[in-house]
Design an enzyme around this catalytic site. Sequence first.
Site, PDB file in Angstrom:
ATOM      1  N   VAL A 201     -13.424 -26.330   1.717  1.00 27.73           N
ATOM      2  CA  VAL A 201     -13.328 -27.315   0.629  1.00 27.73           C
ATOM      3  C   VAL A 201     -12.756 -28.657   1.099  1.00 27.73           C
ATOM      4  CG1 VAL A 201     -13.139 -25.602  -1.218  1.00 27.73           C
ATOM      5  CG2 VAL A 201     -11.044 -26.535  -0.193  1.00 27.73           C
ATOM      6  N   LYS A 202     -12.260 -28.736   2.321  1.00 24.54           N
ATOM      7  CA  LYS A 202     -11.583 -29.950   2.806  1.00 24.54           C
ATOM      8  C   LYS A 202     -12.624 -30.991   3.256  1.00 24.54           C
ATOM      9  CE  LYS A 202      -7.696 -27.991   1.826  1.00 24.54           C
ATOM     10  NZ  LYS A 202      -6.653 -27.341   2.583  1.00 24.54           N
TER      11      LYS A 202
END
Length: 402
Positions: A201-202
Site C-alpha cells: 500500500v506504500k
Amino acid sequence: MSTANSICLPREPDDLPHQRTTPLPYGRQSLSADDIAAVVEVLQSPWLTTGPCVERFEAAIAAAAGADHAVAVSSGTAALHAAVASLGLGPGDQVIVPTMTFAASANCLLYQGARPVFADVDPQTLLLDPTSLERLVNRHTRAVIAVDYAGQPCDYDVLGQIARKHGLALVADAAHSLGASDRGRPVGSLADLTTFSFHPVKPITCGEGGAIVTNDAGLAQRMRQFRNHGINLDFRQRSQMAAHRYEMIELGFNYRLSDIHCALGLSQIQRLDSFIARRRAVARWYDQQLVDLPGVAPLAVREAAEHGYHIYVVRLDSSAGLDRDTVFQRMRSAKIGVNVHYPPVHLHPYYREHLGTGVGMCPQAESAYDEILTLPLFAEMTEDDVADTVAALRWAIAECRA
Ligand SMILES: *Cc1c(COP(=O)(O)O)cnc(C)c1O
C-alpha cells in the site's frame, strides 16, 4: 473514547443512489508488465540475494531521496530497527515518538531496550506537535522519530532546530512519504536518518521491503553490517575476494532484502513521480468534491509541504452528530474500503501494560482518533471511484443529527 451512543439513524445500502459492483480497497499496488519482467529476469540470473540488484536499487532510492547513502532492508520495521541500532540507542535512553502512527514507529525502540515517550500531534495535520516534543525532552532523551503521517512531510526545519538545541538525533519515519518534499527538498534530505517502507500500500512496493537513507557514511556502514548479522563482509564481498574469513562485530539480524524484491523496487521507482502525480490528482478530486459536505473536513496541508498522499484522511465532526464508527460501517456496507489510521500507540494494551501509558496522555491524538476516517487512495484510482466514495459518504452521513 469512542462514542457508543450513535445518533445516526440506521441505513440500508438499498437506498444508496449507486451501488458499486466491485469493492474499492483503501490502497492497492500498481504493477506493470515491466515490473513482472524485471522480477523474472532476476529469477533467471545467478543472484537471488546479496546480488547486484540490491546496490542498483539502493542507488535509485538515494537519488530519489536526495541522500548520499541508502541501505535496503527486509521491511520498513527493519529499517526503523536498523536506524535505532545505528544510533547506539539502548537501555536508559528515551526517544520521543508521536502517538498517531503505526506501532512499528515505537516498537523499534523496545527491540533495543530504549524507551519510547509519546508526544501529541497537531490537531489540524496530525503531525508531531513541536510544543509537545519540547515539553517531553529531558536529560535521558537521545532522539526523535518524527512520522510523515499520511504522506505529508513534517516541518523538519522546526524539528531540526529543537533536535540541535538539545543534541538529539532526528529520525524521519517516512514510510508514507517517499516522493514527497518540502519546498523542493525531497523527503530523505530533511533528517539525519530517514526510513521507508515498500509494503504494497506504500508509495512504491517490493512486496515487502524497506530502506534507510542518510548522509552519514559511518551510520550507513553500521546499518549494512546490522542487516547481515553484524558481520563485516557479506557473501558477495567474500566471494569476490575468494576469501572465507569473516568476523561478527556486533549483534545483528538477517534483515537483507533479496534481489527478487530489489528488482521489483527498482522497476517501481522509475514510476514514483507518476504515482505521486496521480495520488495528488486523486486528492484534488476529493478536496473539490468534499467542500460541500458539512461536518467532513480533510486534514490541513502545511504551505511548504509537497504532500505524497499515501492516505487521504478526513475528520468527521462528532459535535455535529457524526459518529465515525457508524459512518465506517455504512461505507463498508457500500463496498468502500475505508480504514482508520491509527489507534494511538500509547493506548495499545501492550504499551499500557509495559510502559504504564493510558488515556489522557495525548488528548489531541485521542480525540482525533474518534473522528478520523481514511478514504481509498491509490495510483490506479479513477475519478469515478472518487465520485462513488463521495456519494457513499454523503449517503453515510445523512440522517445523522446533532
Ligand atoms: C508501514 C509502516 C511502517 C512499517 O513498515 P513495514 O514495511 O510494514 O514493516 C512503519 N511506520 C509507518 C508509519 C508505517 O505506515
